[in-house]
Design a protein around this motif. Structure first.
Motif, PDB file in Angstrom:
ATOM      1  N   HIS A   6      56.032 -19.369   9.180  1.00 48.39           N
ATOM      2  CA  HIS A   6      56.950 -19.059   8.490  1.00 48.39           C
ATOM      3  C   HIS A   6      57.214 -20.380   7.570  1.00 48.39           C
ATOM      4  O   HIS A   6      57.354 -21.601   8.101  1.00 48.39           O
ATOM      5  CB  HIS A   6      58.158 -18.824   8.955  1.00 48.39           C
ATOM      6  CG  HIS A   6      59.197 -18.470   8.039  1.00 48.39           C
ATOM      7  ND1 HIS A   6      59.429 -16.976   7.471  1.00 48.39           N
ATOM      8  CD2 HIS A   6      60.238 -19.197   7.555  1.00 48.39           C
ATOM      9  CE1 HIS A   6      60.535 -17.027   6.986  1.00 48.39           C
ATOM     10  NE2 HIS A   6      61.043 -18.034   6.710  1.00 48.39           N
ATOM     11  N   ILE A   7      56.899 -20.419   6.468  1.00 45.19           N
ATOM     12  CA  ILE A   7      56.706 -21.112   5.558  1.00 45.19           C
ATOM     13  C   ILE A   7      57.533 -21.179   4.379  1.00 45.19           C
ATOM     14  O   ILE A   7      57.761 -20.222   3.771  1.00 45.19           O
ATOM     15  CB  ILE A   7      55.206 -21.649   4.821  1.00 45.19           C
ATOM     16  CG1 ILE A   7      54.454 -21.670   5.981  1.00 45.19           C
ATOM     17  CG2 ILE A   7      55.225 -22.781   3.906  1.00 45.19           C
ATOM     18  CD1 ILE A   7      52.968 -20.999   5.653  1.00 45.19           C
ATOM     19  N   PHE A  35      54.954 -12.685   0.913  1.00 41.43           N
ATOM     20  CA  PHE A  35      55.145 -13.723   0.126  1.00 41.43           C
ATOM     21  C   PHE A  35      56.348 -13.285  -1.053  1.00 41.43           C
ATOM     22  O   PHE A  35      56.162 -12.160  -1.322  1.00 41.43           O
ATOM     23  CB  PHE A  35      54.037 -14.028  -0.936  1.00 41.43           C
ATOM     24  CG  PHE A  35      52.898 -14.785  -0.405  1.00 41.43           C
ATOM     25  CD1 PHE A  35      52.605 -15.864  -0.874  1.00 41.43           C
ATOM     26  CD2 PHE A  35      51.955 -14.238   0.794  1.00 41.43           C
ATOM     27  CE1 PHE A  35      51.572 -16.866  -0.679  1.00 41.43           C
ATOM     28  CE2 PHE A  35      51.110 -15.431   1.109  1.00 41.43           C
ATOM     29  CZ  PHE A  35      50.655 -16.331   0.568  1.00 41.43           C
ATOM     30  N   ARG A  36      57.355 -14.027  -0.933  1.00 42.50           N
ATOM     31  CA  ARG A  36      58.422 -13.794  -1.684  1.00 42.50           C
ATOM     32  C   ARG A  36      59.206 -14.939  -2.353  1.00 42.50           C
ATOM     33  O   ARG A  36      59.035 -15.857  -1.900  1.00 42.50           O
ATOM     34  CB  ARG A  36      59.352 -12.775  -1.115  1.00 42.50           C
ATOM     35  CG  ARG A  36      60.300 -13.476   0.056  1.00 42.50           C
ATOM     36  CD  ARG A  36      60.925 -12.445   0.602  1.00 42.50           C
ATOM     37  NE  ARG A  36      62.189 -13.132   1.512  1.00 42.50           N
ATOM     38  CZ  ARG A  36      63.424 -13.201   0.890  1.00 42.50           C
ATOM     39  NH1 ARG A  36      63.836 -12.887   0.096  1.00 42.50           N
ATOM     40  NH2 ARG A  36      64.415 -13.884   1.846  1.00 42.50           N
ATOM     41  N   ILE A  45      56.827 -17.823   2.732  1.00 45.56           N
ATOM     42  CA  ILE A  45      55.793 -17.130   3.149  1.00 45.56           C
ATOM     43  C   ILE A  45      55.786 -16.856   4.642  1.00 45.56           C
ATOM     44  O   ILE A  45      56.392 -17.769   5.413  1.00 45.56           O
ATOM     45  CB  ILE A  45      54.400 -18.001   2.842  1.00 45.56           C
ATOM     46  CG1 ILE A  45      54.564 -18.333   1.482  1.00 45.56           C
ATOM     47  CG2 ILE A  45      53.241 -17.685   3.364  1.00 45.56           C
ATOM     48  CD1 ILE A  45      53.582 -19.313   0.963  1.00 45.56           C
ATOM     49  N   ASP A  46      55.731 -15.598   4.965  1.00 45.01           N
ATOM     50  CA  ASP A  46      55.519 -15.421   6.476  1.00 45.01           C
ATOM     51  C   ASP A  46      54.164 -14.920   6.729  1.00 45.01           C
ATOM     52  O   ASP A  46      54.088 -13.624   6.304  1.00 45.01           O
ATOM     53  CB  ASP A  46      56.783 -14.304   6.941  1.00 45.01           C
ATOM     54  CG  ASP A  46      56.801 -14.494   8.389  1.00 45.01           C
ATOM     55  OD1 ASP A  46      57.124 -15.332   9.129  1.00 45.01           O
ATOM     56  OD2 ASP A  46      56.856 -13.320   8.796  1.00 45.01           O
ATOM     57  N   LEU A  85      48.928  -8.072   3.352  1.00 43.98           N
ATOM     58  CA  LEU A  85      49.543  -9.062   2.741  1.00 43.98           C
ATOM     59  C   LEU A  85      50.257  -8.482   1.549  1.00 43.98           C
ATOM     60  O   LEU A  85      49.923  -7.952   0.654  1.00 43.98           O
ATOM     61  CB  LEU A  85      48.399 -10.174   2.097  1.00 43.98           C
ATOM     62  CG  LEU A  85      49.104 -11.400   1.949  1.00 43.98           C
ATOM     63  CD1 LEU A  85      49.954 -11.985   3.258  1.00 43.98           C
ATOM     64  CD2 LEU A  85      47.861 -12.466   1.405  1.00 43.98           C
ATOM     65  N   ASN A  86      51.752  -8.634   1.560  1.00 46.69           N
ATOM     66  CA  ASN A  86      52.648  -8.221   0.494  1.00 46.69           C
ATOM     67  C   ASN A  86      53.083  -9.248  -0.328  1.00 46.69           C
ATOM     68  O   ASN A  86      53.228 -10.590   0.072  1.00 46.69           O
ATOM     69  CB  ASN A  86      53.812  -7.376   1.254  1.00 46.69           C
ATOM     70  CG  ASN A  86      53.571  -6.268   1.955  1.00 46.69           C
ATOM     71  OD1 ASN A  86      52.781  -5.460   1.573  1.00 46.69           O
ATOM     72  ND2 ASN A  86      53.818  -6.431   3.300  1.00 46.69           N
ATOM     73  N   PHE A  87      53.038  -9.014  -1.699  1.00 47.23           N
ATOM     74  CA  PHE A  87      53.484 -10.133  -2.678  1.00 47.23           C
ATOM     75  C   PHE A  87      54.839  -9.604  -3.465  1.00 47.23           C
ATOM     76  O   PHE A  87      54.562  -8.348  -3.955  1.00 47.23           O
ATOM     77  CB  PHE A  87      52.670 -10.269  -3.585  1.00 47.23           C
ATOM     78  CG  PHE A  87      51.221 -10.836  -2.912  1.00 47.23           C
ATOM     79  CD1 PHE A  87      51.223 -12.254  -2.661  1.00 47.23           C
ATOM     80  CD2 PHE A  87      49.853 -10.010  -2.933  1.00 47.23           C
ATOM     81  CE1 PHE A  87      49.936 -12.675  -1.961  1.00 47.23           C
ATOM     82  CE2 PHE A  87      48.894 -10.269  -2.287  1.00 47.23           C
ATOM     83  CZ  PHE A  87      48.773 -11.744  -1.947  1.00 47.23           C
TER      84      PHE A  87
END
Length: 90
Positions: A6-7, A35-36, A45-46, A85-87
């Protein structure tokens, strides 16, 4: 083995041009997650994936310019089971 990272990166408004390259690196490494831009205008980012892929991704992020002081990373041994991977970036 797999792990999750988790960033949070402070992006100073939405002027964070490197996020495209970070997204591309995550795709290249086969990571899955989200990513959000969160409510504090931070890139959140997770991601999860193989240990080696997560390590390479974190190294890529940490070597970015001006990120060291604005970077928070937490590593988890448990995974969420993301399927892609979701953006969620506007």
């Amino acid at each position: 083995m797999a792990k999750r990272a988790h960033i949070i990166i402070n992006v100073a408004g939405k002027r964070f041009g490197n996020r495209f390259f970070i997204q591309q690196k995550a795709l290249e490494l086969g990571l899955k997650g989200n990513f959000r831009i969160n409510e504090n205008d931070q890139l959140e980012i997770d991601v999860e994936g193989k240990n080696q892929s997560i390590d390479e991704f974190l190294h890529f992020i940490q070597k970015g310019e001006n990120l060291k002081s604005s970077l928070s990373i937490v590593i988890f041994d448990d995974i969420q089971g993301y399927d892609k991977l979701n953006f969620e970036l506007l």
